[in-house]
Design an enzyme around this catalytic site. Structure first.
Site, PDB file in Angstrom:
ATOM      1  N   GLY A  22     -10.890 -25.375 -48.010  1.00  0.00           N
ATOM      2  CA  GLY A  22      -9.481 -24.942 -48.500  1.00  0.00           C
ATOM      3  C   GLY A  22      -9.354 -25.236 -49.610  1.00  0.00           C
ATOM      4  O   GLY A  22      -9.344 -26.263 -50.195  1.00  0.00           O
ATOM      5  N   GLU A  38     -13.045 -30.621 -39.036  1.00  0.00           N
ATOM      6  CA  GLU A  38     -13.129 -31.964 -38.858  1.00  0.00           C
ATOM      7  C   GLU A  38     -13.766 -32.346 -37.617  1.00  0.00           C
ATOM      8  O   GLU A  38     -13.566 -33.047 -37.011  1.00  0.00           O
ATOM      9  CB  GLU A  38     -11.750 -32.506 -38.714  1.00  0.00           C
ATOM     10  CG  GLU A  38     -10.808 -32.542 -40.131  1.00  0.00           C
ATOM     11  CD  GLU A  38     -11.613 -33.020 -41.260  1.00  0.00           C
ATOM     12  OE1 GLU A  38     -12.509 -34.162 -41.287  1.00  0.00           O
ATOM     13  OE2 GLU A  38     -12.018 -32.231 -42.282  1.00  0.00           O
ATOM     14  N   ARG A  77       5.013 -23.668 -15.481  1.00  0.00           N
ATOM     15  CA  ARG A  77       4.327 -23.285 -16.675  1.00  0.00           C
ATOM     16  C   ARG A  77       4.786 -23.922 -17.964  1.00  0.00           C
ATOM     17  O   ARG A  77       3.990 -24.505 -18.837  1.00  0.00           O
ATOM     18  CB  ARG A  77       4.685 -21.675 -17.076  1.00  0.00           C
ATOM     19  CG  ARG A  77       3.894 -20.827 -15.939  1.00  0.00           C
ATOM     20  CD  ARG A  77       4.399 -19.332 -16.118  1.00  0.00           C
ATOM     21  NE  ARG A  77       3.476 -18.587 -17.223  1.00  0.00           N
ATOM     22  CZ  ARG A  77       3.794 -17.300 -17.595  1.00  0.00           C
ATOM     23  NH1 ARG A  77       4.720 -16.917 -17.065  1.00  0.00           N
ATOM     24  NH2 ARG A  77       3.126 -16.986 -18.735  1.00  0.00           N
ATOM     25  N   GLY A 106       6.729 -10.134 -22.714  1.00  0.00           N
ATOM     26  CA  GLY A 106       6.670  -9.239 -23.618  1.00  0.00           C
ATOM     27  C   GLY A 106       6.887  -9.508 -25.137  1.00  0.00           C
ATOM     28  O   GLY A 106       6.144  -9.262 -25.953  1.00  0.00           O
ATOM     29  N   THR A 161     -18.575 -28.999 -45.534  1.00  0.00           N
ATOM     30  CA  THR A 161     -19.146 -27.896 -44.720  1.00  0.00           C
ATOM     31  C   THR A 161     -19.692 -26.583 -45.629  1.00  0.00           C
ATOM     32  O   THR A 161     -19.308 -26.401 -46.540  1.00  0.00           O
ATOM     33  CB  THR A 161     -18.067 -27.165 -44.062  1.00  0.00           C
ATOM     34  OG1 THR A 161     -17.498 -27.989 -42.907  1.00  0.00           O
ATOM     35  CG2 THR A 161     -18.638 -26.047 -43.152  1.00  0.00           C
ATOM     36  N   ASP A 163     -16.203 -29.608 -34.642  1.00  0.00           N
ATOM     37  CA  ASP A 163     -16.118 -28.986 -33.371  1.00  0.00           C
ATOM     38  C   ASP A 163     -15.918 -29.560 -32.434  1.00  0.00           C
ATOM     39  O   ASP A 163     -16.526 -30.586 -32.035  1.00  0.00           O
ATOM     40  CB  ASP A 163     -17.481 -27.927 -33.580  1.00  0.00           C
ATOM     41  CG  ASP A 163     -17.384 -27.187 -32.256  1.00  0.00           C
ATOM     42  OD1 ASP A 163     -16.793 -26.129 -32.193  1.00  0.00           O
ATOM     43  OD2 ASP A 163     -17.799 -27.601 -31.099  1.00  0.00           O
ATOM     44  N   SER A 173     -20.810 -29.075 -38.306  1.00  0.00           N
ATOM     45  CA  SER A 173     -20.485 -30.392 -37.759  1.00  0.00           C
ATOM     46  C   SER A 173     -21.738 -31.489 -37.789  1.00  0.00           C
ATOM     47  O   SER A 173     -21.558 -32.610 -37.873  1.00  0.00           O
ATOM     48  CB  SER A 173     -20.519 -30.270 -36.116  1.00  0.00           C
ATOM     49  OG  SER A 173     -19.270 -29.467 -35.767  1.00  0.00           O
ATOM     50  N   TYR A 191     -11.953 -30.437 -50.657  1.00  0.00           N
ATOM     51  CA  TYR A 191     -12.967 -31.431 -50.146  1.00  0.00           C
ATOM     52  C   TYR A 191     -14.173 -30.512 -49.422  1.00  0.00           C
ATOM     53  O   TYR A 191     -13.923 -29.781 -48.440  1.00  0.00           O
ATOM     54  CB  TYR A 191     -12.285 -32.136 -48.920  1.00  0.00           C
ATOM     55  CG  TYR A 191     -13.400 -33.228 -48.354  1.00  0.00           C
ATOM     56  CD1 TYR A 191     -13.376 -34.524 -48.848  1.00  0.00           C
ATOM     57  CD2 TYR A 191     -13.919 -32.797 -47.261  1.00  0.00           C
ATOM     58  CE1 TYR A 191     -14.222 -35.406 -48.248  1.00  0.00           C
ATOM     59  CE2 TYR A 191     -14.923 -33.816 -46.724  1.00  0.00           C
ATOM     60  CZ  TYR A 191     -15.063 -35.120 -47.137  1.00  0.00           C
ATOM     61  OH  TYR A 191     -15.697 -36.176 -46.776  1.00  0.00           O
ATOM     62  N   GLN A 215       8.126 -20.303 -13.432  1.00  0.00           N
ATOM     63  CA  GLN A 215       8.161 -20.792 -14.966  1.00  0.00           C
ATOM     64  C   GLN A 215       8.439 -22.219 -15.133  1.00  0.00           C
ATOM     65  O   GLN A 215       7.846 -22.671 -16.460  1.00  0.00           O
ATOM     66  CB  GLN A 215       9.470 -19.880 -15.307  1.00  0.00           C
ATOM     67  CG  GLN A 215       9.858 -19.957 -16.823  1.00  0.00           C
ATOM     68  CD  GLN A 215       8.763 -18.835 -17.743  1.00  0.00           C
ATOM     69  OE1 GLN A 215       7.776 -18.373 -17.066  1.00  0.00           O
ATOM     70  NE2 GLN A 215       9.141 -18.455 -18.949  1.00  0.00           N
TER      71      GLN A 215
END
Length: 696
Positions: free
Chosen positions: A194, A445, A354, A422, A155, A447, A161, A152, A351
């Site tokens: 793509g 699709e 989060r 880590g 862009t 911004d 956009s 497709y 935690q």
């Protein structure tokens, strides 16, 4: 033991310090207050889960679907591996008689976009939705059989956009009944497409339609770009791959330029608008926004996909947090077999703060994504009857929700990676590459900042209609309803006097509705009456889109729990209670993150903010025993997660070290380059006698 240079590095066969991860996760799962399998079946259906189990078994035994070396592949190896997978998937589909859902599950589980991804996600849907019967035979039927491979191409390198700013032209030639596709400038080069770089031989090209010297704006064309015989670019076409990217490198994103390239009249996708042969007369579509169909479909699917993105990251973080032990909580030491052990990270409130809101967010996006696809299907059915009344609302909703939810997703993935400490930095966590590959969602699709303007235009138009008396309360339009409620009492205050009051669904929805309406009213006042320009208001415009879409997320979550007949059954009482706690956590945590916008209009007081914060912590404590079971319910197989840290069996350290053994650098004892770069330096020291290291 002696080593030759071809001896791979292996870890000694030692167990981790106990208790091992499998025991810790088993302990967590024993705390569940609801039936995990029932929640999975509620979200997916038993049939879907059964299909996924069967497909996982097949893929794990297919060399083309092997993930073990994925993190070590170069870009050419990634493209080659993904093309191998694409071809093998087509073969497996025939061998196992898979339907469209089976193929979708296989692609989901493989979890790496490929050169054929846009063929399925945009090329085929566009051909299904925007072609005549003749064009379906010419283009769609071969595409479904993979006789042509498409992409497709919208862009451009100079425009993304701003679709109306696209530069590629398609000029109708009356004498030959052809269109001439042309790239007039360098910035008109199609870019980021793509599948275009090396795989596709056809493309849906969005180009400015020029008829008898008049510009009718961008329209879609189905264009052959490469030979079906030898795959070489056709004369008049320059096409290639645009190079390595931050992520998503298993896809051949490409560029293309056209040099007065002629295509037949039938290439113009003509379901809604037509160009009459010979004269070049333009026939308008019945609705100017019909061409939005593919964009709305893709954006709705992106919203649906957000739930899986967040669920994946949350699954890894929660399971690992239950296995990873750090320090001893002196006030509340954790014991195992009557011995004090280090505290699992998930027991620490910080935690939980989060990771548990991320779990709640995944469930919120599940209900909203499900509803978006329902609305999309409803709109398609209504448009088929000639009713386009739902399109504007759906387009605005899909735009704003795509922006909000993908921003939430990418932020959550990174938060969950950090929550793994880590080890989250290792690719073997399964989150680093995932973050990189998911990141384009915030830009493609539409911004995410640009899209909020589309939503805001709709909100402001609706507000003006309500003020003018042109819009009345509606069962289906909740935007109108909260605007009417606000205008009836613009000085309303939150009535909560206790933390428990904040769990009232009506109170929550009233708060989010007031906040959104207040923002819309203030923006309308400044633009309509104070002479502020649109550009000067873009920050506030972004805020009202965000506020509206957060209202939608919260409302859909709450109302879905209230209205779903399956959850009303007595045997699902515990499940419903858990989901309601998640809905409350999602709403109140969102309110806490956006606190300024509830305080500014005076809707909540500083005293109520204290109650709010306390209630969020109370909800964390309530949900904590179900944390592992809630992510288990997402039913994401280890094959899909591809994470040493997020394994279902909790064998984190065994999987992590095994992954390190597969590192190509560890397949020899002495690194390539030693003789040229290390040996001269070290041996120079030996010769000079400056090194006192004993020779072994």
């Amino acid at each position: 033991m002696t080593f030759d240079n071809n001896t791979p590095t292996k870890f000694p066969n030692l167990p981790p310090k106990g208790p091992d991860g499998d025991l810790l996760l088993a302990s967590e799962r024993a705390k569940a207050t609801f039936d995990v399998k029932e929640l999975s079946k509620f979200m997916y259906t038993e049939q879907y889960l059964s299909k996924m189990d069967k497909i996982v078994d097949i893929l794990e035994n297919e060399p083309a679907f092997d993930k073990s070396d994925r993190f070590h592949h170069s870009r050419p190896e990634k493209i080659a591996a993904s093309l191998w997978k694409d071809k093998r998937l087509i073969e497996l589909t025939k061998e196992h008689n898979w339907d469209e859902e089976d193929v979708s599950i296989a692609n989901f589980l493989y979890d790496m976009s490929s050169p054929f991804t846009l063929h399925y996600s945009m090329f085929i849907p566009t051909l299904k939705n925007q072609t005549t019967d003749e064009q379906k035979k010419l283009f769609l039927e071969p595409a479904l059989k993979h006789h042509i491979i498409g992409c497709y191409a919208q862009t451009e390198i100079g425009h993304g956009s701003n679709v109306q700013g696209l530069e590629t032209t398609a000029t109708y030639i009356n004498e030959t009944n052809e269109f001439e596709i042309h790239s007039p400038t360098l910035t008109s080069s199609k870019w980021w497409i793509g599948g275009l770089g090396k795989a596709a031989n056809h493309a849906i090209v969005m180009a400015r339609l020029i008829l008898n010297g008049k510009d009718y704006g961008p329209h879609p064309f189905c264009v052959q770009i490469r030979s079906l015989e030898d795959h070489r670019p056709l004369p008049g076409i320059t096409v290639g791959d645009l190079g390595p990217k931050f992520g998503f490198n298993s896809v051949d994103n490409g560029f293309i330029m056209f040099d007065h390239y002629r295509i037949p009249h039938v290439s113009f996708l003509a379901k809604y608008s037509q160009v009459k042969p010979g004269s070049g007369e333009y026939v308008k579509p019945p609705n100017a926004k019909l061409s939005y169909g593919t964009m709305v479909f893709v954006r709705a699917n992106i919203v649906l996909g957000v739930r899986m993105a967040i669920a994946r990251a949350a699954t890894v973080a929660v399971r690992y947090s239950a296995v990873r032990q750090q320090f001893v909580d002196a006030a509340n030491p954790r014991k195992w077999d009557n011995k004090v052990i280090e505290t699992p990270v998930l027991d620490y409130t910080m935690q939980q703060y989060r990771v548990l809101p991320a779990v709640a967010t995944a469930y919120a996006c599940y209900f909203t994504g499900r509803d978006m696809m329902r609305l999309y299907d409803l709109n398609q059915a209504e448009m088929a009857k000639g009713n386009f009344g739902l399109l504007a609302d759906l387009h605005a909703s899909s735009s704003g929700l795509k922006s909000l939810t993908t921003t939430m997703a990418i932020s959550t993935i990174e938060d969950m990676r950090r929550a793994c400490g880590g080890h989250g930095y290792s690719m073997f966590s399964g989150l680093g590459q995932f973050y990189q590959d998911y990141l384009p969602n915030v830009t493609w699709e539409g911004d995410n900042y640009i899209l909020t303007q589309q939503t805001a235009r709709y909100l402001l138009k609706t507000y003006r209609n309500v003020v003018a008396g042109k819009a009345t309360a509606s069962e289906h339009n909740h935007t109108i309803n909260y605007l009417i409620q606000y205008l009836q009492n613009p000085n309303a205050k939150c009535p909560a006097t206790t933390g428990a009051d904040l769990l009232n669904p009506e109170l929550i929805l009233a708060a989010f509705g007031f906040r959104a309406a207040y923002g819309i009213a203030k923006v309308a006042e400044q633009i309509d009456n104070q002479g502020r320009s649109w550009n000067s208001m873009l920050v506030e415009i972004n805020r009202i889109s965000r506020a509206h879409c957060q209202f939608m997320l919260v409302r859909t979550f709450i109302v879905s729990l209230q209205n779903d007949e399956r959850l009303a059954k007595p045997e699902n009482r515990a499940l419903l209670k858990t989901l309601r706690s998640l809905a409350s956590l999602f709403a109140l945590h969102t309110m806490e993150q956006e606190l300024a916008e509830f305080l500014t209009p005076g809707y909540i007081s500083t005293e109520q903010t204290v109650l709010l914060k306390q209630q969020v912590i109370a909800l964390l404590e309530e949900i904590r025993p179900n944390a592992v079971s809630l992510v288990d319910a997402f039913a994401l197989p280890d094959y899909y997660l591809n994470s040493a840290l997020g394994r279902y069996d909790g064998k984190v350290y065994q999987a992590y070290t095994a992954a390190a053994e597969r590192e190509p650098l560890n397949q020899t004892q002495v690194v390539e380059g030693y003789d040229q770069f290390i040996k001269p330096l070290v041996h120079d020291g030996l010769k000079s006698g400056s090194s006192q290291v004993a020779k072994l």
